[in-house]
Design a protein around this motif. Structure first.
Motif, PDB file in Angstrom:
ATOM      1  N   ALA A 300     -61.739  18.140  32.337  1.00  0.00           N
ATOM      2  CA  ALA A 300     -61.858  19.091  33.453  1.00  0.00           C
ATOM      3  C   ALA A 300     -62.352  18.374  34.704  1.00  0.00           C
ATOM      4  O   ALA A 300     -61.894  18.662  35.824  1.00  0.00           O
ATOM      5  CB  ALA A 300     -62.814  20.215  33.076  1.00  0.00           C
ATOM      6  N   PHE A 301     -63.270  17.438  34.536  1.00  0.00           N
ATOM      7  CA  PHE A 301     -63.787  16.641  35.655  1.00  0.00           C
ATOM      8  C   PHE A 301     -62.642  15.922  36.361  1.00  0.00           C
ATOM      9  O   PHE A 301     -62.486  15.999  37.582  1.00  0.00           O
ATOM     10  CB  PHE A 301     -64.814  15.639  35.119  1.00  0.00           C
ATOM     11  CG  PHE A 301     -65.420  14.727  36.151  1.00  0.00           C
ATOM     12  CD1 PHE A 301     -66.498  15.136  36.914  1.00  0.00           C
ATOM     13  CD2 PHE A 301     -64.921  13.446  36.341  1.00  0.00           C
ATOM     14  CE1 PHE A 301     -67.079  14.286  37.860  1.00  0.00           C
ATOM     15  CE2 PHE A 301     -65.484  12.588  37.278  1.00  0.00           C
ATOM     16  CZ  PHE A 301     -66.568  13.018  38.041  1.00  0.00           C
ATOM     17  N   ARG A 302     -61.815  15.249  35.594  1.00  0.00           N
ATOM     18  CA  ARG A 302     -60.694  14.513  36.175  1.00  0.00           C
ATOM     19  C   ARG A 302     -59.685  15.457  36.828  1.00  0.00           C
ATOM     20  O   ARG A 302     -59.157  15.165  37.908  1.00  0.00           O
ATOM     21  CB  ARG A 302     -59.995  13.670  35.097  1.00  0.00           C
ATOM     22  CG  ARG A 302     -60.834  12.541  34.543  1.00  0.00           C
ATOM     23  CD  ARG A 302     -59.974  11.594  33.720  1.00  0.00           C
ATOM     24  NE  ARG A 302     -59.329  12.266  32.596  1.00  0.00           N
ATOM     25  CZ  ARG A 302     -59.866  12.399  31.397  1.00  0.00           C
ATOM     26  NH1 ARG A 302     -61.080  11.915  31.157  1.00  0.00           N
ATOM     27  NH2 ARG A 302     -59.202  12.999  30.420  1.00  0.00           N
ATOM     28  N   ARG A 303     -59.417  16.572  36.158  1.00  0.00           N
ATOM     29  CA  ARG A 303     -58.416  17.500  36.679  1.00  0.00           C
ATOM     30  C   ARG A 303     -58.853  18.093  38.012  1.00  0.00           C
ATOM     31  O   ARG A 303     -58.055  18.157  38.959  1.00  0.00           O
ATOM     32  CB  ARG A 303     -58.168  18.625  35.667  1.00  0.00           C
ATOM     33  CG  ARG A 303     -57.211  19.716  36.172  1.00  0.00           C
ATOM     34  CD  ARG A 303     -56.922  20.750  35.093  1.00  0.00           C
ATOM     35  NE  ARG A 303     -58.141  21.230  34.477  1.00  0.00           N
ATOM     36  CZ  ARG A 303     -58.965  22.129  35.022  1.00  0.00           C
ATOM     37  NH1 ARG A 303     -58.711  22.603  36.233  1.00  0.00           N
ATOM     38  NH2 ARG A 303     -60.039  22.537  34.374  1.00  0.00           N
ATOM     39  N   ILE A 304     -60.103  18.488  38.122  1.00  0.00           N
ATOM     40  CA  ILE A 304     -60.590  19.072  39.373  1.00  0.00           C
ATOM     41  C   ILE A 304     -60.524  18.050  40.500  1.00  0.00           C
ATOM     42  O   ILE A 304     -60.047  18.348  41.607  1.00  0.00           O
ATOM     43  CB  ILE A 304     -62.028  19.609  39.195  1.00  0.00           C
ATOM     44  CG1 ILE A 304     -62.025  20.809  38.242  1.00  0.00           C
ATOM     45  CG2 ILE A 304     -62.631  20.007  40.541  1.00  0.00           C
ATOM     46  CD1 ILE A 304     -63.420  21.248  37.804  1.00  0.00           C
ATOM     47  N   LEU A 305     -60.969  16.839  40.234  1.00  0.00           N
ATOM     48  CA  LEU A 305     -60.938  15.819  41.281  1.00  0.00           C
ATOM     49  C   LEU A 305     -59.508  15.464  41.674  1.00  0.00           C
ATOM     50  O   LEU A 305     -59.212  15.230  42.853  1.00  0.00           O
ATOM     51  CB  LEU A 305     -61.669  14.559  40.817  1.00  0.00           C
ATOM     52  CG  LEU A 305     -63.184  14.668  40.621  1.00  0.00           C
ATOM     53  CD1 LEU A 305     -63.765  13.315  40.245  1.00  0.00           C
ATOM     54  CD2 LEU A 305     -63.874  15.204  41.871  1.00  0.00           C
ATOM     55  N   THR A 306     -58.619  15.426  40.696  1.00  0.00           N
ATOM     56  CA  THR A 306     -57.243  15.030  40.970  1.00  0.00           C
ATOM     57  C   THR A 306     -56.464  16.122  41.690  1.00  0.00           C
ATOM     58  O   THR A 306     -55.755  15.854  42.675  1.00  0.00           O
ATOM     59  CB  THR A 306     -56.519  14.676  39.649  1.00  0.00           C
ATOM     60  OG1 THR A 306     -57.230  13.623  38.996  1.00  0.00           O
ATOM     61  CG2 THR A 306     -55.097  14.213  39.925  1.00  0.00           C
ATOM     62  N   VAL A 307     -56.605  17.353  41.223  1.00  0.00           N
ATOM     63  CA  VAL A 307     -55.827  18.456  41.793  1.00  0.00           C
ATOM     64  C   VAL A 307     -56.433  18.963  43.094  1.00  0.00           C
ATOM     65  O   VAL A 307     -55.728  19.169  44.093  1.00  0.00           O
ATOM     66  CB  VAL A 307     -55.713  19.614  40.769  1.00  0.00           C
ATOM     67  CG1 VAL A 307     -55.014  20.817  41.401  1.00  0.00           C
ATOM     68  CG2 VAL A 307     -54.965  19.151  39.531  1.00  0.00           C
ATOM     69  N   GLU A 308     -57.745  19.160  43.098  1.00  0.00           N
ATOM     70  CA  GLU A 308     -58.398  19.729  44.276  1.00  0.00           C
ATOM     71  C   GLU A 308     -58.706  18.674  45.337  1.00  0.00           C
ATOM     72  O   GLU A 308     -58.732  18.965  46.534  1.00  0.00           O
ATOM     73  CB  GLU A 308     -59.693  20.432  43.865  1.00  0.00           C
ATOM     74  CG  GLU A 308     -59.503  21.562  42.858  1.00  0.00           C
ATOM     75  CD  GLU A 308     -58.682  22.706  43.419  1.00  0.00           C
ATOM     76  OE1 GLU A 308     -58.824  22.988  44.628  1.00  0.00           O
ATOM     77  OE2 GLU A 308     -57.896  23.305  42.668  1.00  0.00           O
ATOM     78  N   GLY A 309     -58.939  17.448  44.887  1.00  0.00           N
ATOM     79  CA  GLY A 309     -59.360  16.411  45.824  1.00  0.00           C
ATOM     80  C   GLY A 309     -58.307  15.982  46.808  1.00  0.00           C
ATOM     81  O   GLY A 309     -58.626  15.418  47.861  1.00  0.00           O
ATOM     82  N   VAL A 310     -57.027  16.230  46.484  1.00  0.00           N
ATOM     83  CA  VAL A 310     -55.953  15.788  47.373  1.00  0.00           C
ATOM     84  C   VAL A 310     -55.629  16.829  48.451  1.00  0.00           C
ATOM     85  O   VAL A 310     -54.865  16.544  49.368  1.00  0.00           O
ATOM     86  CB  VAL A 310     -54.665  15.478  46.575  1.00  0.00           C
ATOM     87  CG1 VAL A 310     -54.906  14.339  45.611  1.00  0.00           C
ATOM     88  CG2 VAL A 310     -54.176  16.719  45.827  1.00  0.00           C
ATOM     89  N   LYS A 311     -56.203  18.004  48.337  1.00  0.00           N
ATOM     90  CA  LYS A 311     -55.878  19.067  49.286  1.00  0.00           C
ATOM     91  C   LYS A 311     -56.488  18.782  50.658  1.00  0.00           C
ATOM     92  O   LYS A 311     -57.560  18.194  50.772  1.00  0.00           O
ATOM     93  CB  LYS A 311     -56.369  20.411  48.759  1.00  0.00           C
ATOM     94  CG  LYS A 311     -55.647  20.873  47.490  1.00  0.00           C
ATOM     95  CD  LYS A 311     -56.146  22.231  47.023  1.00  0.00           C
ATOM     96  CE  LYS A 311     -55.384  22.695  45.777  1.00  0.00           C
ATOM     97  NZ  LYS A 311     -55.872  24.005  45.286  1.00  0.00           N
ATOM     98  N   SER A 312     -55.794  19.205  51.678  1.00  0.00           N
ATOM     99  CA  SER A 312     -56.274  19.015  53.044  1.00  0.00           C
ATOM    100  C   SER A 312     -57.629  19.693  53.221  1.00  0.00           C
ATOM    101  O   SER A 312     -57.826  20.842  52.820  1.00  0.00           O
ATOM    102  CB  SER A 312     -55.266  19.598  54.030  1.00  0.00           C
ATOM    103  OG  SER A 312     -55.724  19.481  55.352  1.00  0.00           O
TER     104      SER A 312
END
Length: 340
Positions: A300-312
């Motif tokens: 979940a840690f990786r998924r949140i950073l990967t999916v949410e972190g790229v958003k403007s």
């Protein structure tokens, strides 16, 4: 006992060990020597120096790794690096990528020990900080018993005393750069023999070292030989939490290990500064995806950073949510264990 910085170092890794990565690693270990990505001498001379060479004061001790084969250019780039505040200038004599093959530097230089020595003599004359070499044991059909010693001995003749040896050959023909990190067999014994037969030189070892316990084992005296340093690469990147034990385990300091949650919390101030300067969140969080390796909630840690972190406009709240996911998963695990 006081140990030198190079007792443990994190390898220079292209596209990985940028200033964001290094500052994160420094939040975990105060003592470990950090390396830049390889920067070519012409890029340093003609490129955007602040972008290529800029770093934070907290990153010390830090080494600038240069790529190139023109002694004059390397000397000029080394002096620029020293002026920027680097603690060491290192020459790459080990990278096997197509780019370095076409440019006559990196691992190709194992075939030209005299040119390596000439380059190192120029670097050493240009700077007052240590000038060091990172090399392979050989390339292609070379006999490592000859190629490694030839490279080291030629450099030693011009006053170079510090070497880190990736204990594998590089196959410039037939293997990709990625395959060259794993397929050629490791030869730790050859590096140890180099130290035994050249005891006056500082010799560090690199290649296939996955844990600090393995690093510590390599640093122990054995058969009259004691290596001076260990360099860890991908393991430190994919599981950065291991660096939190380095100051105690490798440097013998009477300190508590740095908890990964504390390191992330301390890193936030740097992240906030960089976000305010226009850096993207993902440019920093991409270096911490392995931070929760082996913990409940790591996925979940990786998924949140990967999916949410790229958003403007992504900000520190994304990291907070990722950390909360781990803490919640750990709390659930603890409850389940207690119930059982």
């Amino acid at each position: 006992m006081t140990y030198p910085a190079h007792r443990l170092s994190v390898a220079p890794m292209m596209d990985w060990t940028d200033r964001h990565c290094r500052t994160f690693h420094r939040a975990l270990s105060k003592r470990t020597l950090l390396y830049t990505e390889m920067v070519t001498a012409p890029a340093v001379i003609h490129g955007d120096r602040d972008y290529l060479l800029g770093f934070s004061d907290v990153e010390h001790p830090i080494s600038l790794q240069l790529g190139g084969s023109d002694p004059k250019q390397l000397a000029e780039a080394a002096k620029i690096g020293e002026d920027y505040g680097y603690d060491e200038i290192n020459l790459n004599v080990g990278c096997p990528s197509d780019r370095v093959q076409s440019g006559r530097f990196g691992a190709c230089l194992m075939k030209e020990p005299e040119l390596v020595a000439e380059s190192m003599a120029a670097i050493k004359a240009a700077v007052s900080v240590p000038a060091t070499v990172k090399c392979r044991i050989g390339v292609d059909e070379q006999d490592p018993n000859e190629s490694l010693f030839a490279t080291v001995d030629e450099c030693a003749k011009v006053g170079i005393t510090d070497f880190t040896v990736h204990a594998r050959k590089a196959w410039l023909k037939g293997l990709s750069p990625k395959e060259n990190r794993d397929i050629p067999p490791l030869d730790y014994d050859l590096v140890k023999r180099l130290k035994k037969e050249r005891p006056h030189l500082t010799i560090g070892i690199n290649g296939g070292i996955a844990t600090l316990e393995q690093a510590l084992q390599l640093l122990q005296p054995y058969d009259g030989v004691q290596l001076d340093g260990v360099m860890i690469g991908r393991a430190a990147y994919h599981e950065p939490s291991l660096l939190g034990q380095a100051d105690r385990l490798i440097y013998g300091e009477d300190v508590a290990d740095t908890d990964i949650f504390d390191a992330l919390e301390n890193y936030k101030s740097y992240m906030a500064e960089q976000l305010a300067k226009g850096a993207s969140l993902v440019s920093m969080t991409r270096h911490m995806l392995g931070s929760m390796h082996g913990r409940p909630g790591a996925r979940a840690f990786r998924r949140i950073l990967t999916v949410e972190g790229v958003k403007s406009g992504a900000g520190l709240d994304v990291l907070d949510r990722a950390i909360d996911a781990v803490r919640e998963a750990e709390a659930r695990r603890a409850q389940d264990d207690e119930a059982a």
